[in-house]
Design a protein around this motif. Structure first.
Motif, PDB file in Angstrom:
ATOM      1  N   GLN A 134      -2.048  -5.127   8.859  1.00 25.23           N
ATOM      2  CA  GLN A 134      -2.342  -3.761   8.437  1.00 25.23           C
ATOM      3  C   GLN A 134      -2.324  -2.864   9.671  1.00 25.23           C
ATOM      4  N   PRO A 135      -1.561  -1.754   9.610  1.00 22.09           N
ATOM      5  CA  PRO A 135      -1.420  -0.898  10.797  1.00 22.09           C
ATOM      6  C   PRO A 135      -2.678  -0.131  11.162  1.00 22.09           C
ATOM      7  N   ARG A 136      -3.602   0.014  10.217  1.00 20.75           N
ATOM      8  CA  ARG A 136      -4.849   0.743  10.485  1.00 20.75           C
ATOM      9  C   ARG A 136      -6.003   0.049   9.760  1.00 20.75           C
ATOM     10  N   PRO A 137      -7.227   0.305  10.166  1.00 22.05           N
ATOM     11  CA  PRO A 137      -8.373  -0.360   9.521  1.00 22.05           C
ATOM     12  C   PRO A 137      -8.488   0.020   8.049  1.00 22.05           C
ATOM     13  N   PRO A 138      -9.067  -0.852   7.228  1.00 17.41           N
ATOM     14  CA  PRO A 138      -9.314  -0.488   5.825  1.00 17.41           C
ATOM     15  C   PRO A 138     -10.168   0.772   5.746  1.00 17.41           C
ATOM     16  N   ALA A 139      -9.953   1.563   4.693  1.00 19.61           N
ATOM     17  CA  ALA A 139     -10.695   2.813   4.537  1.00 19.61           C
ATOM     18  C   ALA A 139     -12.166   2.557   4.238  1.00 19.61           C
ATOM     19  N   TYR A 140     -12.477   1.405   3.651  1.00 16.48           N
ATOM     20  CA  TYR A 140     -13.854   1.058   3.315  1.00 16.48           C
ATOM     21  C   TYR A 140     -13.938  -0.446   3.092  1.00 16.48           C
ATOM     22  N   ILE A 141     -15.163  -0.942   3.006  1.00 14.41           N
ATOM     23  CA  ILE A 141     -15.424  -2.352   2.721  1.00 14.41           C
ATOM     24  C   ILE A 141     -15.891  -2.454   1.269  1.00 14.41           C
ATOM     25  N   GLU A 142     -15.406  -3.469   0.552  1.00 17.16           N
ATOM     26  CA  GLU A 142     -15.844  -3.707  -0.824  1.00 17.16           C
ATOM     27  C   GLU A 142     -16.538  -5.061  -0.896  1.00 17.16           C
ATOM     28  N   CYS A 143     -17.667  -5.101  -1.590  1.00 20.60           N
ATOM     29  CA  CYS A 143     -18.491  -6.312  -1.632  1.00 20.60           C
ATOM     30  C   CYS A 143     -19.040  -6.530  -3.032  1.00 20.60           C
ATOM     31  N   LEU A 144     -18.995  -7.772  -3.494  1.00 20.69           N
ATOM     32  CA  LEU A 144     -19.572  -8.165  -4.771  1.00 20.69           C
ATOM     33  C   LEU A 144     -20.866  -8.915  -4.502  1.00 20.69           C
ATOM     34  N   VAL A 145     -21.940  -8.589  -5.230  1.00 26.98           N
ATOM     35  CA  VAL A 145     -23.215  -9.285  -5.041  1.00 26.98           C
ATOM     36  C   VAL A 145     -23.792  -9.715  -6.373  1.00 26.98           C
ATOM     37  N   LEU A 146     -24.506 -10.839  -6.360  1.00 28.22           N
ATOM     38  CA  LEU A 146     -25.194 -11.310  -7.561  1.00 28.22           C
ATOM     39  C   LEU A 146     -26.664 -10.921  -7.489  1.00 28.22           C
ATOM     40  N   TRP A 147     -26.902  -9.650  -7.344  1.00 31.32           N
ATOM     41  CA  TRP A 147     -28.232  -9.055  -7.426  1.00 31.32           C
ATOM     42  C   TRP A 147     -28.094  -7.744  -8.161  1.00 31.32           C
TER      43      TRP A 147
END
Length: 244
Positions: free
Chosen positions: A51-64
């Motif tokens: 990827q030429p640039r960092p991801p625009a955001y982080i995505e996370c799934l949680v079981l809470w």
């Protein structure tokens, strides 16, 4: 992580900064015993997609549930929690280790639905990967991401609901690199989403889906007259598309 002095005026977002945010996120989730895994752009980059640039955001799934996640991060100095509708099962976080909150990294946390949502219990598989960014101050570290079957399920949905060529590329990347782990669990794929993806203009995914053992003709038939607009785009739908 302790706050740093302010960055120079020319500072900009880097992959190492996204990595630091992800590692701080990992620390809080593990400290509170929350089952979790990254998905989306950040996870696929950690699996080797260039990827030429960092991801625009982080995505996370949680079981809470959302309220417990809000509480876990409310006293963490590096994180800013944005208030959201408690019915959304979603927490919007912003991370920065600078006192001024400069260069914040957005983290989208998709939480376990309330009992009125998906049937219980909910489970997902994860995979541990090594982050080897040379700019990390403490050297290589580990990160938890969702299993490739969950990642490709999410990317198939992305192909359907938005027009971003990279999403199709990610489906092919995952199917090529993790063909056997995905093929062994292809019964977990939604054939309706696969069929909708195949109806997108200029798609080249037919042979990709065949390579992981999907009956593309049946998937196309199941999609039938279903319209892309019939499928909601909200946090609960994101969660369901990954684990249901």
């Amino acid at each position: 992580m302790s706050a740093l002095t302010e960055p120079p005026p020319q500072a900009y977002m880097t992959q190492a900064r996204v990595d630091l945010a992800a590692l701080d996120l990992k620390g809080v989730l593990n400290k509170n015993g929350i089952p979790w895994g990254l998905f989306g752009d950040c996870a696929i980059v950690y699996l080797g997609r260039a990827q030429p640039r960092p991801p625009a955001y982080i995505e996370c799934l949680v079981l809470w549930h959302q309220g417990r996640v809000d509480q876990a991060f409310s006293n963490e100095r590096a994180f800013r929690v944005v208030p959201s509708n408690p019915m959304n099962d979603y927490v919007d976080l912003f991370w920065s280790n600078f006192p001024s909150r400069y260069l914040e990294v957005q983290i989208k946390v998709y939480c376990q639905p309330s009992p009125t949502g998906l049937p219980q219990p909910i489970q997902f598989l994860t995979k541990s990967v090594i982050i080897e960014d040379p700019d990390l101050p403490l050297g290589p570290d580990t990160m938890t991401i969702l299993h490739p079957i969950h990642l490709i399920k999410g990317r198939i949905r992305d192909v359907v609901i938005r027009d971003r060529p990279q999403d199709e590329g990610d489906v092919r990347h995952l199917a090529d690199k993790y063909q056997e782990p995905i093929k062994s669990r292809n019964h977990e794929l939604s054939l309706i989403w696969v069929g909708l993806a195949l109806r997108k203009p200029h798609t080249y995914l037919r042979n990709v889906f065949r390579s992981i053992g999907v009956d593309v003709e049946f998937a196309h038939h199941l999609a039938g007259s279903s319209l892309i607009g019939d499928h909601p785009n909200n946090p609960r739908d994101v969660f369901a598309s990954l684990v249901a």
